[in-house]
Design a protein around this motif. Structure first.
Motif, PDB file in Angstrom:
ATOM      1  N   LEU A 103     -41.730  -2.695   2.375  1.00 17.49           N
ATOM      2  CA  LEU A 103     -40.340  -2.511   2.826  1.00 17.49           C
ATOM      3  C   LEU A 103     -39.450  -2.091   1.659  1.00 17.49           C
ATOM      4  O   LEU A 103     -38.646  -1.148   1.786  1.00 17.49           O
ATOM      5  CB  LEU A 103     -39.809  -3.822   3.433  1.00 17.49           C
ATOM      6  N   GLU A 104     -39.549  -2.790   0.546  1.00 16.35           N
ATOM      7  CA  GLU A 104     -38.655  -2.495  -0.583  1.00 16.35           C
ATOM      8  C   GLU A 104     -38.901  -1.074  -1.102  1.00 16.35           C
ATOM      9  O   GLU A 104     -37.956  -0.362  -1.450  1.00 16.35           O
ATOM     10  CB  GLU A 104     -38.822  -3.561  -1.674  1.00 16.35           C
TER      11      GLU A 104
ATOM     12  N   GLY B 277     -33.029  -8.658   9.061  1.00 12.56           N
ATOM     13  CA  GLY B 277     -33.149  -8.861   7.618  1.00 12.56           C
ATOM     14  C   GLY B 277     -32.088  -8.076   6.880  1.00 12.56           C
ATOM     15  O   GLY B 277     -31.210  -7.458   7.495  1.00 12.56           O
ATOM     16  N   GLY B 278     -32.151  -8.108   5.541  1.00  8.90           N
ATOM     17  CA  GLY B 278     -31.174  -7.378   4.744  1.00  8.90           C
ATOM     18  C   GLY B 278     -31.778  -7.014   3.404  1.00  8.90           C
ATOM     19  O   GLY B 278     -32.910  -7.407   3.095  1.00  8.90           O
ATOM     20  N   ALA B 279     -31.024  -6.254   2.613  1.00  2.00           N
ATOM     21  CA  ALA B 279     -31.539  -5.858   1.294  1.00  2.00           C
ATOM     22  C   ALA B 279     -30.402  -5.445   0.391  1.00  2.00           C
ATOM     23  O   ALA B 279     -29.318  -5.073   0.850  1.00  2.00           O
ATOM     24  CB  ALA B 279     -32.538  -4.708   1.428  1.00  2.00           C
TER      25      ALA B 279
ATOM     26  N   GLY C 176     -41.904  -3.804  10.204  1.00  2.00           N
ATOM     27  CA  GLY C 176     -41.264  -2.996  11.255  1.00  2.00           C
ATOM     28  C   GLY C 176     -40.164  -2.131  10.659  1.00  2.00           C
ATOM     29  O   GLY C 176     -40.038  -0.939  10.970  1.00  2.00           O
ATOM     30  N   ALA C 177     -39.350  -2.707   9.774  1.00  2.00           N
ATOM     31  CA  ALA C 177     -38.253  -1.947   9.159  1.00  2.00           C
ATOM     32  C   ALA C 177     -38.784  -0.873   8.214  1.00  2.00           C
ATOM     33  O   ALA C 177     -38.188   0.204   8.088  1.00  2.00           O
ATOM     34  CB  ALA C 177     -37.311  -2.899   8.425  1.00  2.00           C
ATOM     35  N   ALA C 178     -39.903  -1.155   7.541  1.00  2.00           N
ATOM     36  CA  ALA C 178     -40.501  -0.128   6.667  1.00  2.00           C
ATOM     37  C   ALA C 178     -40.899   1.090   7.507  1.00  2.00           C
ATOM     38  O   ALA C 178     -40.662   2.240   7.119  1.00  2.00           O
ATOM     39  CB  ALA C 178     -41.723  -0.695   5.940  1.00  2.00           C
ATOM     40  N   GLU C 179     -41.464   0.833   8.681  1.00  2.00           N
ATOM     41  CA  GLU C 179     -41.835   1.940   9.581  1.00  2.00           C
ATOM     42  C   GLU C 179     -40.573   2.683  10.046  1.00  2.00           C
ATOM     43  O   GLU C 179     -40.557   3.916  10.115  1.00  2.00           O
ATOM     44  CB  GLU C 179     -42.624   1.386  10.782  1.00  2.00           C
TER      45      GLU C 179
ATOM     46  N   CYS D 208     -35.059  -2.204  -5.027  1.00  2.00           N
ATOM     47  CA  CYS D 208     -34.620  -2.844  -3.789  1.00  2.00           C
ATOM     48  C   CYS D 208     -35.118  -4.283  -3.755  1.00  2.00           C
ATOM     49  O   CYS D 208     -36.226  -4.577  -4.212  1.00  2.00           O
ATOM     50  CB  CYS D 208     -35.227  -2.062  -2.611  1.00  2.00           C
ATOM     51  N   LEU D 209     -34.302  -5.179  -3.202  1.00  2.00           N
ATOM     52  CA  LEU D 209     -34.738  -6.564  -2.992  1.00  2.00           C
ATOM     53  C   LEU D 209     -34.377  -6.960  -1.562  1.00  2.00           C
ATOM     54  O   LEU D 209     -33.204  -6.881  -1.164  1.00  2.00           O
ATOM     55  CB  LEU D 209     -34.030  -7.499  -3.986  1.00  2.00           C
TER      56      LEU D 209
END
Ligand SMILES: Cc1ncc(COP(=O)(O)O)c(C=O)c1O
Length: 381
Positions: free
Chosen positions: A84-85, A239-241, A272-275, A97-98
């Motif tokens: 994801l990051e 989520g968040g980053a 899921g967010a990475a996709e 990214c975190l």
């Protein structure tokens, strides 16, 4: 308990009298199969329901389990979090990214970690509650800048006593849907040696062909700019980053309490967010479709076209906003209903969210109806 109970009864009565009662109602969830027209959720690009995002989240559950199991710095970091990051950094053009467990936690984490009693925080008066809370918790002196007023911002930065300063804005504001002139604000921050924190909750996936308003302004990777995002809107999950210089990431891993003392983001949400990031990069036409629907909604409602997904229709009163949202729901349309204290200018409103994938003709009919129903003189029922 009786003094506390009396107080609860009295504030409950006041809320009812002011038309400000909030509720949770599963019937208003416009999830797949409901048949409702969803002009309220923040799933701007429809990715929450995309088969590829669903499949990625399911794969992550099968690989890593249903939860992270611990804080990210204990055992809660998986290869899914690293993925994801990486993908968020690639999408937004940022060096690092975190990920946090929510956008709320990311905003509190970044402001409490960067703030201190000798660091001035200058915050736009319309920023989200999470940024307000973060500024308060940071123990920094805080100055509120009139909304989008760069002249006032310059004066606050120039006349400050503190050597360090952090400026806090949103790229696209959540309720009114208007934007920050990021190039000007970032230039001011560079001139006056301030760090700029930009909340892109409503910018990522939407502005700059999906890569965000900071990228579109040519500021991705700028050493004095830090970006926060939520995964819960255009990215369709949860989520968040925080994105920006690696030195900031390192500082957050070591000092941000909402990172250190919080269980890691659920792997399914991360993967899921990475996709979703990969889809946004590969299919910029999704953001284009959202902007076309946004323009149609604004025109049909007779309101100025806001640059993001959110198109905002002022209502004559808080009660009227609720009644109009209820009447629209009876017609099969879900819209947001925002009242004080969730509206920065104190004006209750219907908030219509343009989303890629909604039927444009239905959206136009709903926007016309919403504009009519928001006025007291129009009879309901
Ligand atoms: C501008 C802004 N920042 C932060 C958040 C918080 O994000 P999350 O829902 O992921 O906690 C929101 C969510 O509503 C938001 O609108």
């Amino acid at each position: 308990m009786s003094a506390l109970r009396d107080w609860l009864v009295s504030v409950d009565r006041d809320r009812r009298q002011a038309g400000l009662v909030r509720r949770t109602d599963a019937r208003r969830n416009p999830g797949s199969g409901s048949g409702l027209l969803d002009l309220a959720s923040n799933d701007y690009l429809g990715l929450g329901d995309d088969p590829r995002v669903r499949a990625a989240a399911i794969r992550a559950i099968e690989t890593y389990g249903a939860g992270a199991g611990a804080s990210r710095i204990v055992t809660g970091t998986t290869a899914g979090h690293d993925e994801l990051e990486r993908e968020l950094a690639v999408l937004t053009g940022q060096p690092s990214c975190l990920a946090f467990s929510s956008g709320y936690a990311a905003n509190i984490g970044v402001l409490t970690a960067l703030g201190s009693p000798d660091t001035l925080i200058v915050s736009d008066e319309h920023v989200h509650a999470s940024l307000i809370d973060g500024a308060r918790l940071s123990r920094s002196p805080v100055r509120i800048c009139p909304h989008n007023d760069v002249v006032a911002l310059e004066a606050l930065l120039r006349d400050r006593e503190q050597t360090r300063a952090v400026v806090v804005v949103e790229s696209i504001y959540s309720v009114l849907g208007d934007a920050t002139d990021l190039a000007r604000v970032a230039a001011l921050c560079a001139t006056y040696d301030a760090l700029l924190v930009v909340d892109e909750a409503h910018g990522i996936g939407v502005a700059g062909r999906g890569r965000g308003a900071v990228h579109a302004a040519g500021l991705a990777g700028a050493p004095h700019v830090v970006v926060t995002v939520t995964l819960s809107k255009a990215l369709g999950t949860q989520g968040g980053a925080v994105l920006g210089p690696p030195l900031v990431r390192e500082h957050l891993v070591n000092t941000a309490r909402t990172f250190i003392f919080d269980t890691g983001l659920a792997p399914a949400a991360a993967v899921g967010a990475a996709e979703a990031c990969r889809i946004i990069a590969a299919e910029p036409e999704r953001a284009g479709e959202l902007h076309r629907i946004a323009a149609l909604i604004a025109d049909a409602a007779g309101v100025p076209h806001a640059p993001g997904a959110v198109q905002s229709i002022p209502a004559d009163s808080a009660d009227r906003a609720v009644a109009a949202a209820d009447a629209l729901f009876d017609e099969g349309v879900v819209v947001g209903c925002f009242r004080p204290p969730s509206v920065p200018d104190g004006v209750s409103r219907l908030r219509l969210v343009a989303r890629a994938g909604v039927d444009p003709e239905r959206a136009v009919r709903a926007a016309r109806l919403a504009a009519r129903l928001s006025r007291e003189e129009v009879r309901l029922g």
